[in-house]
Design a protein around this motif. Structure first.
Motif, PDB file in Angstrom:
ATOM      1  N   MET A 164       0.815  -1.214   0.000  1.00 49.24           N
ATOM      2  CA  MET A 164       0.000   0.000   0.000  1.00 49.24           C
ATOM      3  C   MET A 164       0.847   1.262   0.000  1.00 49.24           C
ATOM      4  SD  MET A 164      -1.454  -0.493   3.857  1.00 49.24           S
ATOM      5  CE  MET A 164      -2.627   0.849   3.789  1.00 49.24           C
ATOM      6  N   ASP A 165       0.249   2.378  -0.470  1.00 51.06           N
ATOM      7  CA  ASP A 165       0.949   3.663  -0.485  1.00 51.06           C
ATOM      8  C   ASP A 165       1.021   4.223   0.927  1.00 51.06           C
ATOM      9  OD1 ASP A 165       1.071   3.363  -3.146  1.00 51.06           O
ATOM     10  OD2 ASP A 165      -0.233   5.056  -3.660  1.00 51.06           O
ATOM     11  N   ALA A 166       2.055   5.015   1.171  1.00 48.67           N
ATOM     12  CA  ALA A 166       2.247   5.569   2.507  1.00 48.67           C
ATOM     13  C   ALA A 166       1.501   6.883   2.697  1.00 48.67           C
ATOM     14  CB  ALA A 166       3.737   5.797   2.748  1.00 48.67           C
ATOM     15  N   ASP A 167       0.824   7.372   1.658  1.00 50.82           N
ATOM     16  CA  ASP A 167       0.215   8.701   1.764  1.00 50.82           C
ATOM     17  C   ASP A 167      -1.234   8.649   2.255  1.00 50.82           C
ATOM     18  OD1 ASP A 167      -0.971   7.618  -0.410  1.00 50.82           O
ATOM     19  OD2 ASP A 167      -0.215   9.053  -1.866  1.00 50.82           O
ATOM     20  N   LEU A 168      -1.651   7.509   2.797  1.00 53.17           N
ATOM     21  CA  LEU A 168      -2.994   7.304   3.336  1.00 53.17           C
ATOM     22  C   LEU A 168      -4.093   7.396   2.278  1.00 53.17           C
ATOM     23  CD1 LEU A 168      -2.671   9.072   6.792  1.00 53.17           C
ATOM     24  CD2 LEU A 168      -3.065   6.656   6.390  1.00 53.17           C
ATOM     25  N   GLN A 169      -3.705   7.252   1.017  1.00 51.88           N
ATOM     26  CA  GLN A 169      -4.730   7.196  -0.023  1.00 51.88           C
ATOM     27  C   GLN A 169      -5.324   5.798  -0.097  1.00 51.88           C
ATOM     28  OE1 GLN A 169      -2.670   8.960  -3.482  1.00 51.88           O
ATOM     29  NE2 GLN A 169      -4.505  10.188  -3.704  1.00 51.88           N
ATOM     30  N   HIS A 170      -4.618   4.861   0.471  1.00 49.27           N
ATOM     31  CA  HIS A 170      -5.133   3.502   0.571  1.00 49.27           C
ATOM     32  C   HIS A 170      -5.575   3.300   2.018  1.00 49.27           C
ATOM     33  CE1 HIS A 170      -2.320   2.263  -2.974  1.00 49.27           C
ATOM     34  NE2 HIS A 170      -3.400   2.900  -3.384  1.00 49.27           N
ATOM     35  N   THR A 210      -8.517  11.398  -1.058  1.00 46.29           N
ATOM     36  CA  THR A 210      -7.516  12.328  -1.587  1.00 46.29           C
ATOM     37  C   THR A 210      -6.286  12.290  -0.693  1.00 46.29           C
ATOM     38  OG1 THR A 210      -8.716  14.045  -0.422  1.00 46.29           O
ATOM     39  CG2 THR A 210      -9.018  13.941  -2.799  1.00 46.29           C
ATOM     40  N   ARG A 211      -5.176  12.732  -1.236  1.00 39.08           N
ATOM     41  CA  ARG A 211      -3.898  12.689  -0.552  1.00 39.08           C
ATOM     42  C   ARG A 211      -3.940  13.492   0.747  1.00 39.08           C
ATOM     43  NH1 ARG A 211       1.600  12.727  -0.877  1.00 39.08           N
ATOM     44  NH2 ARG A 211       2.395  11.165  -2.296  1.00 39.08           N
ATOM     45  N   GLU A 212      -3.347  12.977   1.819  1.00 34.78           N
ATOM     46  CA  GLU A 212      -3.389  13.656   3.119  1.00 34.78           C
ATOM     47  C   GLU A 212      -2.427  14.837   3.180  1.00 34.78           C
ATOM     48  OE1 GLU A 212      -4.978  12.973   6.152  1.00 34.78           O
ATOM     49  OE2 GLU A 212      -6.363  11.605   5.168  1.00 34.78           O
TER      50      GLU A 212
HETATM   51 MG    MG Z   1      -0.816   8.904  -3.668  1.00 31.06          MG
END
Ligand code: MG
Ligand code: UDP
Length: 316
Positions: A94-100, A199-201
């Motif tokens: 998973m992505d680290a940007d909390l989009q997942h 959306t991106r955090e």
């Molecule tokens: Mg992202």
């Protein structure tokens, strides 16, 4: 059962701590159900304090493993490093940007327990810009005609993989990696569920329109040689056209005598053919370039710092 969370991080200092807290919460909920967790964070040569944050996390939480690259090698390389360093029976990418949304891990584990080897989260496109949605739709329609594996819109890297899938992926050593395609290529029983896109955090997406375009081209070219075949057919088609046109000119000259020659026809033919030739050369060049990269056999990434002891099979 050990679950590894693999997250590539590039300039994610703003969200990493939050991300870790969120997944930790999920891990606390899964522990009573007999699922242990480890976290594998790959710092893809970030220019900010990402590595410092990772070190800090590792100090506080012994389940945190981090790998830091010597420079930015790209998300695909980071993913590969993460998978190589993960030791879990299942791995969640998973992505680290909390989009997942980490919430969904529980759902994935449930489905994994039902025997699926790949549990895929498919995002809806709500909240995306209309242009991006439309380009994506068009792209997938086009690409699925061309490549051998099936690619689905909205399906990305957010998924749970069983150990045998991870082993299979790690053993695909090609240099030009197109994960979406690799995952699809591996196969095994898979299931998909949908989630609302977030959306991106914080921070910025590292995708520009141009990089998306290049990514799209990669997908097209890394899975088969149909573009080469298409170039061949195009060439033969043009040859046929040229033959018919010549026959027609010669026929007309025999019947009506020689006409005033049309330079427009010549110019058009020359430029059009030159364009076609350039495109074909480009296609061939793309494949040659890929062969060049594969033949060099360079490692996918170089590690600058890690807290994972090196074992034999971990050497990149
Ligand atoms: Mg992202
Ligand atoms: N990422 C990475 N290396 C890169 C670019 C991105 O490891 O060169 C990571 C990034 O930290 C994030 C994930 O890949 O965890 C997805 O990146 P991003 O959010 O920029 O892409 P998007 O969500 O817009 O597709």
């Amino acid at each position: 059962m050990l679950i590894s969370i693999v997250a590539p991080c590039y300039n994610e200092e703003d969200v990493l701590e939050r991300f870790h807290e969120e997944v930790q919460k999920i891990s606390d909920e899964l522990l009573p159900l007999g699922h242990d967790m480890e976290f594998v964070y790959v710092d893809d040569g970030s220019r900010d304090r990402t590595l410092a944050v990772l070190r800090h996390l590792a100090d506080r939480d012994s389940r945190v493993r981090y790998v830091s690259f010597s420079r930015n090698f790209g998300k695909e390389a980071a993913l590969l490093a993460g998978l190589r360093h993960a030791s879990g029976d299942s791995v969640v990418v998973m992505d680290a940007d909390l989009q997942h949304p980490p919430e969904l891990i529980k759902r994935m584990v449930e489905l994994r327990d039902q025997g699926y080897d790949q549990v895929i989260a498919r995002r809806t496109r709500t909240g995306d810009r209309l242009t991006r949605t439309l380009t994506a739709r068009l792209y997938y329609r086009l690409i699925n005609r061309l490549v051998d594996v099936e690619l689905v819109d909205g399906v990305g890297d957010f998924r749970l993989l069983s150990r045998r899938v991870v082993d299979a992926i790690v053993n695909l050593t090609e240099y030009n990696r197109f994960s979406k395609g690799l995952f699809a290529w591996v196969g095994f029983p898979s299931t998909t569920f949908e989630y609302e896109n977030a959306t991106r955090e914080a921070g910025h997406s590292s995708w520009s329109f141009r990089s998306l375009l290049n990514y799209g081209l990669d997908g097209l070219l890394s899975f088969n040689n149909r573009p080469l075949r298409a170039a061949l057919w195009l060439g033969m088609g043009l040859l046929l056209c040229a033959g018919l046109y010549t026959a027609w000119i010669v026929g007309a000259a025999l019947v009506h005598g020689v006409q005033t020659p049309g330079y427009v026809t010549i110019i058009t033919a020359v430029t059009a053919l030159a364009g076609v030739q350039m495109v074909m050369l480009g296609v061939i060049g793309e494949y040659t370039g890929r062969i060049y990269y594969e033949v060099k056999g360079r490692p996918h990434f170089l590690v600058k710092a890690t807290n994972v002891e090196r074992t034999k099979d971990l050497i990149p």
